[in-house]
Design a protein around this motif. Structure first.
Motif, PDB file in Angstrom:
ATOM      1  N   LEU A   1       0.839  -1.195   0.000  1.00 48.55           N
ATOM      2  CA  LEU A   1       0.000   0.000   0.000  1.00 48.55           C
ATOM      3  C   LEU A   1       0.877   1.250   0.000  1.00 48.55           C
ATOM      4  O   LEU A   1       2.056   1.201   0.376  1.00 48.55           O
TER       5      LEU A   1
ATOM      6  N   GLU B   1      -9.130  -4.959   6.096  1.00 46.65           N
ATOM      7  CA  GLU B   1      -9.376  -4.674   4.691  1.00 46.65           C
ATOM      8  C   GLU B   1      -8.557  -3.447   4.306  1.00 46.65           C
ATOM      9  O   GLU B   1      -8.644  -2.399   4.955  1.00 46.65           O
ATOM     10  N   PRO B   2      -7.728  -3.541   3.254  1.00 44.00           N
ATOM     11  CA  PRO B   2      -6.758  -2.481   2.960  1.00 44.00           C
ATOM     12  C   PRO B   2      -7.351  -1.085   2.787  1.00 44.00           C
ATOM     13  O   PRO B   2      -6.869  -0.131   3.396  1.00 44.00           O
ATOM     14  N   LYS B   3      -8.398  -0.950   1.976  1.00 49.34           N
ATOM     15  CA  LYS B   3      -8.936   0.392   1.718  1.00 49.34           C
ATOM     16  C   LYS B   3      -9.527   1.006   2.973  1.00 49.34           C
ATOM     17  O   LYS B   3      -9.320   2.193   3.262  1.00 49.34           O
ATOM     18  N   ALA B   4     -10.290   0.218   3.717  1.00 45.61           N
ATOM     19  CA  ALA B   4     -10.931   0.750   4.927  1.00 45.61           C
ATOM     20  C   ALA B   4      -9.887   1.125   5.972  1.00 45.61           C
ATOM     21  O   ALA B   4      -9.993   2.180   6.622  1.00 45.61           O
TER      22      ALA B   4
ATOM     23  N   SER C   1      -6.741   1.942   5.426  1.00 38.99           N
ATOM     24  CA  SER C   1      -5.996   3.107   4.931  1.00 38.99           C
ATOM     25  C   SER C   1      -6.768   4.391   5.168  1.00 38.99           C
ATOM     26  O   SER C   1      -6.198   5.417   5.573  1.00 38.99           O
ATOM     27  N   ALA C   2      -8.068   4.356   4.918  1.00 37.69           N
ATOM     28  CA  ALA C   2      -8.891   5.545   5.146  1.00 37.69           C
ATOM     29  C   ALA C   2      -8.881   5.936   6.613  1.00 37.69           C
ATOM     30  O   ALA C   2      -8.816   7.132   6.951  1.00 37.69           O
TER      31      ALA C   2
ATOM     32  N   ASP D   1      -5.468   7.522   7.554  1.00 36.30           N
ATOM     33  CA  ASP D   1      -5.338   8.875   7.010  1.00 36.30           C
ATOM     34  C   ASP D   1      -6.160   9.890   7.792  1.00 36.30           C
ATOM     35  O   ASP D   1      -5.826  11.087   7.812  1.00 36.30           O
TER      36      ASP D   1
END
Length: 390
Positions: free
Chosen positions: A179, A340-343, A345-346, A349
């Motif tokens: 990522l 879960e990568p996207k969740a 990462s959000a 951030d």
């Protein structure tokens, strides 16, 4: 076992040093005599019980060097020979403190360090059934991913990873791609990656500019705190130092804040830290605290997992270090869903990150290092501190 291997084994256990034995291992590698090296590896293990304890370090030195020679070989056959060595059963007395799992991690790291991803992918087709070297290859996949390789599209990797997922292997929770906030980890593993350096620098500059927009929270604001439950795996990056001793002393807290501290400057977080009277910060002169970019936090936590607080290889391997990193980041940020990568990462951030350090009163005393995550909205914060023993 041929006479040359027998003679070399005798020299390792009877002669004062191992320099000549290491030279002979190098020579066998240069000659491409992989069969002799595989036989020598087995012989070293077999000699362990009959070798006086004060000389056993020689066996380990030659064994480690042998594995490095095979890993650094230029031909594919030497990589296959390394797999043969990995398949050899190890007596617990020879294995010593290194568990079979840790040995598999070490060999995966050797392959990723010295061999291209194409060789690793080809090695996957030489597995001898679904139970063959699963840990080595599972770790190897993430070793290459962290170094910037893209493996997910290759059929060999897809087929193998489907087996890893089916078995419920812990590493199956991690994606087969690095990522953006992991881009600096290749550099941490010694891989030159100019694009990662530029990306990391840009992110840090952006983070620094974000500080100018912070709300004017006063450093001396009176904040009431209440302890909240610490989630599982919160200190995964320092919960174990692998096979080299107990974990470093650490402190982990999750705190509810009132009033909230949205976009708090570092001085406000520092004031809260001082008021907490943390056990690890006792007997220190003062605490310094500053904002940190997510990439810096990631690199610091990964370093704790893989290299330990003392800065040497002695904790988790890179693959399991990555898993420990993800688990700790999830705990610090208050992310309680599946990884879960996207969740995730959000969520990362949306948090603000800080690094703090306490100076020692006595020269040579242990440093106290820590990270703070101010969760979205500033209503809670989580901290992880570790004592870096001298």
């Amino acid at each position: 076992m041929n006479s040359m291997v027998s003679s070399l084994l005798g020299a390792v256990t009877t002669q004062p040093g191992v320099k000549d034995a290491l030279f002979q291992v190098d020579k066998l590698g240069e000659q491409g005599d992989h069969a002799a090296l595989v036989a020598l590896a087995a012989g070293l293990e077999a000699r362990h019980s009959a070798t006086p304890s004060e000389r056993r370090w020689r066996l380990h030195a030659v064994s480690d060097h042998l594995e490095e020679v095979l890993a650094q070989g230029k031909d594919f056959e030497s990589a296959l020979a390394l797999l043969e060595v990995a398949r050899q059963p190890r007596d617990a007395r020879f294995q010593g403190l290194h568990s079979p799992t840790r040995r598999a991690q070490d060999l995966a790291s050797l392959l990723a360090t010295f061999r291209p991803a194409s060789t690793f992918i080809e090695l996957l087709s030489h597995r001898r059934g679904p139970d063959d070297l699963t840990e080595l290859f599972a770790c190897g996949v993430h070793e290459y991913v962290l170094r910037g390789s893209s493996l997910a599209s290759h059929p060999n990797v897809r087929d193998f990873w489907a087996q890893v997922v089916q078995r419920g292997h812990p590493l199956a929770d991690l994606p087969l791609a690095r990522l953006p906030w992991e881009s600096s980890l290749g550099l941490d593993l010694g891989v030159e990656d100019l694009s990662a350096s530029v990306s990391s620098l840009s992110s840090r500059m952006a983070s620094a500019s974000d500080d100018d927009d912070d709300a004017p929270t006063l450093p001396n604001v009176q904040v009431a705190v209440r302890d909240e439950p610490v989630p599982p795996h919160f200190a995964a990056v320092i919960a174990t130092r692998g096979d080299d001793g107990p974990p470093s002393p650490c402190e982990q807290r999750v705190l509810k804040l009132r009033p909230s501290l949205p976009k708090a400057p570092a001085d406000s977080i520092q004031s809260v830290l001082v008021d907490l009277d943390l056990e690890l910060l006792k007997d220190t002169d003062f605490v310094t605290c500053g904002r940190a970019a997510l990439e810096d936090v990631v690199s610091s936590l990964f370093g704790l997992a893989v290299f330990g607080a003392r800065g040497w290889q002695g904790a988790l391997g890179a693959a399991h270090g990555r898993l420990a990193l993800w688990r700790t980041l999830a705990g610090l940020s208050g992310f309680d869903a599946a990884l879960e990568p996207k969740a995730l990462s959000a969520r990362l951030d949306a948090c603000l990150w800080y690094r703090f350090e306490a100076s020692e009163r006595m020269r040579g005393a242990a440093r106290r290092l820590g990270l703070v995550c101010l969760r979205p909205g500033g209503t809670s914060m989580a901290l992880l501190a570790v004592r870096d023993e001298p």
